[in-house]
Design a protein around this motif. Structure first.
Motif, PDB file in Angstrom:
ATOM      1  N   MET A  98       0.855  -1.179   0.000  1.00  0.00           N
ATOM      2  CA  MET A  98       0.000   0.000   0.000  1.00  0.00           C
ATOM      3  C   MET A  98       0.898   1.238   0.000  1.00  0.00           C
ATOM      4  N   ASP A  99       0.732   2.091  -1.007  1.00  0.00           N
ATOM      5  CA  ASP A  99       1.571   3.284  -1.084  1.00  0.00           C
ATOM      6  C   ASP A  99       1.082   4.361  -0.119  1.00  0.00           C
ATOM      7  N   ILE A 100       1.917   5.356   0.095  1.00  0.00           N
ATOM      8  CA  ILE A 100       1.663   6.378   1.111  1.00  0.00           C
ATOM      9  C   ILE A 100       0.409   7.196   0.819  1.00  0.00           C
ATOM     10  N   ARG A 101       0.171   7.514  -0.446  1.00  0.00           N
ATOM     11  CA  ARG A 101      -1.002   8.334  -0.780  1.00  0.00           C
ATOM     12  C   ARG A 101      -2.310   7.587  -0.574  1.00  0.00           C
ATOM     13  N   SER A 102      -2.348   6.320  -0.964  1.00  0.00           N
ATOM     14  CA  SER A 102      -3.583   5.559  -0.751  1.00  0.00           C
ATOM     15  C   SER A 102      -3.809   5.306   0.738  1.00  0.00           C
ATOM     16  N   LYS A 103      -2.733   5.113   1.485  1.00  0.00           N
ATOM     17  CA  LYS A 103      -2.866   4.937   2.935  1.00  0.00           C
ATOM     18  C   LYS A 103      -3.396   6.222   3.568  1.00  0.00           C
ATOM     19  N   GLN A 104      -2.871   7.354   3.143  1.00  0.00           N
ATOM     20  CA  GLN A 104      -3.313   8.651   3.654  1.00  0.00           C
ATOM     21  C   GLN A 104      -4.790   8.873   3.345  1.00  0.00           C
ATOM     22  N   LYS A 105      -5.212   8.585   2.121  1.00  0.00           N
ATOM     23  CA  LYS A 105      -6.615   8.750   1.743  1.00  0.00           C
ATOM     24  C   LYS A 105      -7.519   7.819   2.538  1.00  0.00           C
ATOM     25  N   THR A 106      -7.064   6.599   2.761  1.00  0.00           N
ATOM     26  CA  THR A 106      -7.837   5.629   3.536  1.00  0.00           C
ATOM     27  C   THR A 106      -8.025   6.113   4.965  1.00  0.00           C
ATOM     28  N   VAL A 107      -6.968   6.644   5.555  1.00  0.00           N
ATOM     29  CA  VAL A 107      -7.036   7.152   6.930  1.00  0.00           C
ATOM     30  C   VAL A 107      -8.013   8.320   7.025  1.00  0.00           C
ATOM     31  N   VAL A 108      -7.902   9.277   6.123  1.00  0.00           N
ATOM     32  CA  VAL A 108      -8.773  10.454   6.157  1.00  0.00           C
ATOM     33  C   VAL A 108     -10.230  10.046   5.936  1.00  0.00           C
ATOM     34  N   ALA A 109     -10.480   9.142   5.006  1.00  0.00           N
ATOM     35  CA  ALA A 109     -11.849   8.673   4.760  1.00  0.00           C
ATOM     36  C   ALA A 109     -12.415   7.971   5.991  1.00  0.00           C
ATOM     37  N   ALA A 110     -11.597   7.173   6.660  1.00  0.00           N
ATOM     38  CA  ALA A 110     -12.042   6.485   7.874  1.00  0.00           C
ATOM     39  C   ALA A 110     -12.386   7.484   8.969  1.00  0.00           C
ATOM     40  N   LEU A 111     -11.584   8.516   9.116  1.00  0.00           N
ATOM     41  CA  LEU A 111     -11.851   9.544  10.126  1.00  0.00           C
ATOM     42  C   LEU A 111     -13.124  10.326   9.803  1.00  0.00           C
ATOM     43  N   GLU A 112     -13.341  10.603   8.528  1.00  0.00           N
ATOM     44  CA  GLU A 112     -14.545  11.324   8.126  1.00  0.00           C
ATOM     45  C   GLU A 112     -15.797  10.468   8.312  1.00  0.00           C
ATOM     46  N   ASP A 113     -15.674   9.149   8.165  1.00  0.00           N
ATOM     47  CA  ASP A 113     -16.813   8.236   8.358  1.00  0.00           C
ATOM     48  C   ASP A 113     -17.414   8.354   9.743  1.00  0.00           C
ATOM     49  N   VAL A 114     -16.568   8.541  10.744  1.00  0.00           N
ATOM     50  CA  VAL A 114     -17.027   8.572  12.133  1.00  0.00           C
ATOM     51  C   VAL A 114     -17.095  10.022  12.634  1.00  0.00           C
ATOM     52  N   LYS A 115     -17.170  10.958  11.700  1.00  0.00           N
ATOM     53  CA  LYS A 115     -17.345  12.385  12.016  1.00  0.00           C
ATOM     54  C   LYS A 115     -16.190  12.978  12.809  1.00  0.00           C
ATOM     55  N   GLY A 116     -14.965  12.539  12.513  1.00  0.00           N
ATOM     56  CA  GLY A 116     -13.803  13.186  13.095  1.00  0.00           C
ATOM     57  C   GLY A 116     -13.723  14.604  12.543  1.00  0.00           C
ATOM     58  N   HIS A 117     -13.206  15.534  13.319  1.00  0.00           N
ATOM     59  CA  HIS A 117     -13.139  16.909  12.822  1.00  0.00           C
ATOM     60  C   HIS A 117     -11.738  17.475  12.989  1.00  0.00           C
ATOM     61  N   ASP A 118     -11.516  18.606  12.308  1.00  0.00           N
ATOM     62  CA  ASP A 118     -10.212  19.282  12.291  1.00  0.00           C
ATOM     63  C   ASP A 118      -9.101  18.316  11.873  1.00  0.00           C
ATOM     64  N   ILE A 119      -9.333  17.585  10.797  1.00  0.00           N
ATOM     65  CA  ILE A 119      -8.360  16.609  10.312  1.00  0.00           C
ATOM     66  C   ILE A 119      -7.257  17.348   9.558  1.00  0.00           C
ATOM     67  N   MET A 120      -6.020  17.093   9.957  1.00  0.00           N
ATOM     68  CA  MET A 120      -4.867  17.693   9.295  1.00  0.00           C
ATOM     69  C   MET A 120      -3.845  16.609   9.005  1.00  0.00           C
ATOM     70  N   VAL A 121      -3.205  16.720   7.827  1.00  0.00           N
ATOM     71  CA  VAL A 121      -2.167  15.771   7.428  1.00  0.00           C
ATOM     72  C   VAL A 121      -0.890  16.556   7.203  1.00  0.00           C
ATOM     73  N   PHE A 122       0.197  16.104   7.823  1.00  0.00           N
ATOM     74  CA  PHE A 122       1.488  16.768   7.690  1.00  0.00           C
ATOM     75  C   PHE A 122       2.479  15.843   6.998  1.00  0.00           C
ATOM     76  N   ASN A 123       3.207  16.407   6.052  1.00  0.00           N
ATOM     77  CA  ASN A 123       4.251  15.670   5.358  1.00  0.00           C
ATOM     78  C   ASN A 123       5.545  15.831   6.159  1.00  0.00           C
ATOM     79  N   THR A 124       6.023  14.732   6.721  1.00  0.00           N
ATOM     80  CA  THR A 124       7.234  14.765   7.539  1.00  0.00           C
ATOM     81  C   THR A 124       8.384  14.004   6.869  1.00  0.00           C
ATOM     82  N   ALA A 125       8.255  13.764   5.583  1.00  0.00           N
ATOM     83  CA  ALA A 125       9.251  12.963   4.866  1.00  0.00           C
ATOM     84  C   ALA A 125      10.647  13.588   4.921  1.00  0.00           C
ATOM     85  N   ARG A 126      10.740  14.899   4.924  1.00  0.00           N
ATOM     86  CA  ARG A 126      12.045  15.569   4.939  1.00  0.00           C
ATOM     87  C   ARG A 126      12.581  15.815   6.345  1.00  0.00           C
TER      88      ARG A 126
END
Length: 137
Positions: free
Chosen positions: A1-29
């Motif tokens: 599973m690549d990083i982008r699909s994993k990120q999208k899966t996580v955000v979709a899962a959080l939105e399913d259960v009405k999570g709010h103020d969702i932020m994603v940070f790129n820490t690769a560097r």
């Protein structure tokens, strides 16, 4: 599973259960062991636990691996370790106290939101074609 699909899966899962103020940070560097940090809020201990459970379920369904979950017993702050993605789910008060956005805020990943219907109609009008309407019966 690549990083982008994993990120999208996580955000979709959080939105399913009405999570709010969702932020994603790129820490690769940054000198870390992971490439993304996802931070979300839940309004109760039960919701925080449910958000973590949904993330775990969705990642496993998509073929990903969950390396660990910490903090489920208290429910104020749950960390889900997905290897290259770390998910922090917490109460708004806990989130503001620890201010993880400042720690990991090197680069926010912009999430694509669905376009509202009103914008689609305006864009269609600009192109010279009217949006299709269903016939009333």
């Amino acid at each position: 599973m690549d990083i982008r699909s994993k990120q999208k899966t996580v955000v979709a899962a959080l939105e399913d259960v009405k999570g709010h103020d969702i932020m994603v940070f790129n820490t690769a560097r940054m000198p870390t062991m992971f490439e993304r940090v996802v931070i979300a809020s839940g309004s109760s201990n039960t919701q925080v636990r449910a958000l973590a459970d949904r993330v775990r379920e969705r990642i496993e369904q998509a073929g990903g691996r969950v390396y660990g979950v910490e903090g489920e017993s208290s429910g104020e702050w749950v960390l889900v370790d997905l290897g290259d993605v770390v998910v922090h789910i917490m109460h708004p008060a806990v989130r503001s106290f620890y201010n993880l956005e400042e720690v990991w805020g090197a680069k926010v990943v912009k999430l694509k939101a669905a376009k509202p219907a009103a914008k689609k109609k305006k864009q269609a009008a600009k192109r010279g074609s009217a949006p299709r309407r269903r016939a009333r019966r």
